[in-house]
Write an enzyme that holds these catalytic residues in place. Structure first.
Site, PDB file in Angstrom:
ATOM      1  N   HIS A 235     -19.011   8.832  -3.693  1.00 40.80           N
ATOM      2  CA  HIS A 235     -19.081   7.414  -3.328  1.00 40.80           C
ATOM      3  C   HIS A 235     -19.964   7.186  -2.102  1.00 40.80           C
ATOM      4  O   HIS A 235     -20.407   6.067  -1.878  1.00 40.80           O
ATOM      5  CB  HIS A 235     -17.683   6.793  -3.183  1.00 40.80           C
ATOM      6  CG  HIS A 235     -16.944   7.127  -1.925  1.00 40.80           C
ATOM      7  ND1 HIS A 235     -15.996   8.120  -1.853  1.00 40.80           N
ATOM      8  CD2 HIS A 235     -16.987   6.577  -0.694  1.00 40.80           C
ATOM      9  CE1 HIS A 235     -15.494   8.169  -0.634  1.00 40.80           C
ATOM     10  NE2 HIS A 235     -16.068   7.236   0.092  1.00 40.80           N
TER      11      HIS A 235
ATOM     12  N   ASP B 255     -14.974  13.837  -6.202  1.00 37.91           N
ATOM     13  CA  ASP B 255     -15.767  12.894  -5.407  1.00 37.91           C
ATOM     14  C   ASP B 255     -16.789  13.618  -4.520  1.00 37.91           C
ATOM     15  O   ASP B 255     -16.639  13.689  -3.307  1.00 37.91           O
ATOM     16  CB  ASP B 255     -14.814  12.033  -4.568  1.00 37.91           C
ATOM     17  CG  ASP B 255     -15.469  10.760  -4.056  1.00 37.91           C
ATOM     18  OD1 ASP B 255     -16.715  10.699  -4.038  1.00 37.91           O
ATOM     19  OD2 ASP B 255     -14.744   9.836  -3.660  1.00 37.91           O
TER      20      ASP B 255
ATOM     21  N   SER C 201     -15.073   9.937   5.085  1.00 37.16           N
ATOM     22  CA  SER C 201     -15.435  10.307   3.732  1.00 37.16           C
ATOM     23  C   SER C 201     -16.541  11.333   3.771  1.00 37.16           C
ATOM     24  O   SER C 201     -17.526  11.165   4.497  1.00 37.16           O
ATOM     25  CB  SER C 201     -15.919   9.097   2.957  1.00 37.16           C
ATOM     26  OG  SER C 201     -14.831   8.511   2.340  1.00 37.16           O
TER      27      SER C 201
END
Ligand code: ARG
Ligand code: GLU
Length: 704
Positions: A85, A217, A638
């Site tokens: 992402h 991810d 992240s």
């Protein structure tokens, strides 16, 4: 038995909870103070292995990616891992109906196939220094902003003189402390590979912010540098960057209780907000923003379901809008469940009682009092601002194109006189091409109609002489901003007369009528309110450190490099519910079998699962996919590496569980868990699923 008694003893006598989850996001240059505690929890590294100015250390493998995420080096050829992402904007930009990397994934077979990404940066921290004394030198108070700004300018200039480095100084603890961060920013970052969405975004919005989780991810990039190994603009002559340090891969079996450490760039936490402000967030600000996004998301989802082209056009935008939207829903729920407002009130009582015990502490109680009373009126200012941000920045997209003309409208006489107009118009055309590549006028029309109604309602305004329906019809059938052909012909025939024509364009007129009061009144009022709040927050937070030296203190996240540690650990988030600490490939297939389209798989995954083809990546007979840790993280973490006791890479941080989404305001060690994709699954996807073993071969796998 012994252990149990000891735990009971601790709980009974000392009032300590038998949990190891650690609140706090620590400044790497101060990590030596925590070395003993980290070692007691299993770490084998020294503080200097983690952060050092004079020698290479783990810090040198950690990068801020694209300004908002974290990434880390895993090979001596500049190979960089981050989340799927985090690379999504780039993956989407390289995708088209012919090359649908979202659907099918992408793997460069060699360096020559790696794709450039104009504008993408990767930044590492060279050193961090406490410069509080120098920043506050000669000030009359910690609020003496003119002197502080001048000092900062001087210190930054001196820190980077004669180098290719950048630097910034940021306030910590609302201006009680200042740190200098010297950095090195690379600008040639190439796209190396990504799994398909069915892995990288597996679970979609259904699973976002939720455990149990099965998302792969991750995406892969590479840093390139000039011949001298220093940052350079994109060039075919550039070489893969040779790092000071890269992370070996933790390739051993794992178990609950293993030491974990997260190293990255957390964005923003707000642990210190006062009770009245928290109440405003829970009861008013979040619910309004959630409602506005309910409408834009419904419009986008409808468009994405109706055609593949719209799906590709809106995938990155949808993910961005939905991500904060869902987090806010979880936050409100969590803060309400935990009675966060009452907890704040109790803390404030304790704070005031302590402040009453010494005359010189009365200023702390006064600051707290002032803050809560400021909120009673000031939150209306903040509300107007939040509603405006949602409307102007997240709402109808044609607004962006209008704002893009600001510079042209202000300066075109000058551009004409200097013969620059052609270049300026050509640049605007390029921007417009990018805009319309991802624009669907019907989707935007529905967003405009619904959000304009909400905006009028929330900001207590009304239209004069028209209705929202009529205005929508006019803008979307006639304005130059909602149609590619109309906008192109406007630019290609631009002259002094075009400016007059704009004054009759319904899209232009509406935007300016609404945006000007926002820009000229609401934004400055909000800034003034913030400045005033920060002034009192500085005193309030100083009081926390001064009056409660034994409480655990840590500075709120502010997009600077931080460390947080804990362990690989499941959780019991609510009464009667237990989450185990890891998930496996079996769970992916079980979710697929529910038939929910967010759990769609390509046939290859099912084949590999049936054959149990896990290669060297299994633990026992399982392929671990994700695990949770008790590490205190937030947005910006992240892509952060989750490191084991030796500093080897166990996986990539990418989310928090539903029950932890409130941790930016209130950290609860019993329920707050970060979610990590196991590096062994990442490598399995590269090697066995995708046939990109050459990338795994670049890495160093540590089997013990
Ligand atoms: N919630 C995670 C973070 O805040 C992951 C977001 C990306 N995943 C998604 N399904 N949108 O950024
Ligand atoms: N997904 C988040 C990010 O983009 C990290 C998860 C969190 O907010 O904890 O940074």
């Amino acid at each position: 038995m012994k252990m149990r008694l000891l735990v009971l003893f601790c709980v009974a006598i000392l009032g300590l909870k038998p949990v190891l989850a650690e609140e706090g996001m620590l400044i790497p240059s101060l990590i030596a103070a925590f070395e003993n505690d980290m070692k007691a929890k299993g770490m084998k590294l020294s503080a200097a292995d983690i952060y050092s100015v004079n020698n290479t250390s783990i810090k040198d493998a950690i990068f801020q990616f694209g300004g908002g995420c974290t990434a880390e080096l895993v090979s001596d050829k500049g190979l960089l891992l981050t989340n799927h992402h985090c690379g999504y904007g780039q993956i989407q930009a390289h995708s088209s109906l012919e090359h649908d990397y979202l659907k099918n994934g992408f793997w460069a077979k060699n360096l020559a196939e790696e794709l450039p990404n104009p504008g993408l940066t990767a930044m590492r921290i060279v050193r961090i220094e406490d410069v509080t004394a120098a920043v506050l030198a000669g000030t009359s108070s910690k609020d003496d902003r003119a002197v502080i700004a001048a000092n900062i300018k001087k210190i930054v200039a001196a820190a980077i003189a004669g180098t290719h480095y950048g630097a910034e100084i940021k306030p910590f603890n609302y201006g009680n402390d200042y740190y200098l961060m010297v950095n090195e920013t690379f600008t040639d970052i190439r796209f190396v590979g990504t799994p398909p969405n069915s892995i990288g975004k597996f679970g979609g919005d259904t699973d976002n912010w939720v455990w149990p989780r099965h998302t792969g991810d991750f995406s892969v990039f590479r840093i390139y540098a000039g011949k001298d190994n220093k940052p350079a603009e994109f060039s075919n002559e550039n070489q893969p960057y040779k790092p000071l340090h890269y992370l070996p891969i933790s390739f051993q079996d794992r178990k609950e209780g293993d030491f974990t450490m997260v190293y990255g760039f957390p964005g923003l936490t707000e642990q210190h907000v006062v009770s009245e402000y928290l109440k405003f967030i829970i009861e008013k600000e979040r619910p309004t923003r959630i409602e506005m996004r309910n409408h834009s998301l419904a419009a986008i989802d409808e468009g994405m379901k109706s055609s593949d082209l719209t799906r590709i056009q809106y995938s990155a935008k949808q993910a961005r809008i939905a991500n904060a939207w869902k987090k806010w829903i979880g936050q409100v729920e969590g803060l309400e469940n935990l009675n966060a407002y009452e907890l704040k009130l109790n803390y404030e009582k304790r704070y005031k009682a302590m402040a009453a015990s010494k005359p010189e502490w009365s200023k702390y109680a006064a600051a707290l009092e002032k803050l809560n009373s400021l909120m009673l009126q000031g939150t209306q200012t903040e509300y107007n601002y939040a509603v405006g941000v949602e409307y102007f920045s997240v709402g109808p997209e044609y607004f962006k194109l209008v704002r893009g003309l600001d510079d042209l409208l202000a300066n075109y006489p000058k551009y004409m006189a200097n013969n620059q107009l052609k270049d300026v118009l050509a640049k605007l055309q390029t921007t417009a091409d990018g805009f319309f590549k991802n624009y669907n006028t019907n989707v935007d029309r529905r967003i405009f109609l619904e959000l304009t109604n909400l905006y009028l309602n929330y900001s207590q305004q009304s239209l004069k002489g028209t209705t929202v329906e009529q205005l929508t019809e006019e803008i979307y059938s006639q304005s130059i901003f909602t149609n590619e052909e109309r906008f192109k012909s406007f630019l290609s025939s631009f002259s002094a007369k075009s400016v007059k024509k704009l004054q009759k364009d319904a899209g232009f007129v509406h935007f300016n009528q609404f945006f000007n009061p926002f820009r000229n009144e609401i934004v400055p009022a909000f800034r003034d309110f913030q400045t005033e709040v920060n002034k009192w927050m500085q005193i309030y937070v100083e009081g926390k450190y001064t009056m409660f030296p034994d409480d655990k203190h840590w500075p709120d996240a502010n997009s600077t490099l931080r460390i947080t540690y804990g362990q690989l650990e499941g959780s019991a988030p609510t009464d009667g519910m237990r989450y185990t600490e890891h998930t496996t490939l079996d769970g992916i297939v079980a979710k697929y079998n529910t038939g929910n389209p967010d759990f769609e798989l390509l046939p290859r995954m099912l084949d590999l699962h049936t054959a149990k083809n896990y290669g060297q990546y299994a633990q026992g007979d399982e392929l671990w996919v994700c695990f949770t840790g008790s590490n205190h993280t937030t947005g910006g973490n992240s892509g952060s590496p989750v490191l084991d006791k030796n500093g080897y890479l166990m996986g990539l941080n990418f989310d928090r569980s539903w029950e932890s989404t409130m941790s930016d305001y209130l950290f609860d060690p019993n329920r707050c868990r970060n979610i990590v994709v196991d590096i062994r699954y990442v490598l399995w996807v590269m090697d066995i699923y995708s046939g990109a073993k050459h990338l795994v071969d670049e890495m160093t796998l540590m089997k013990e």
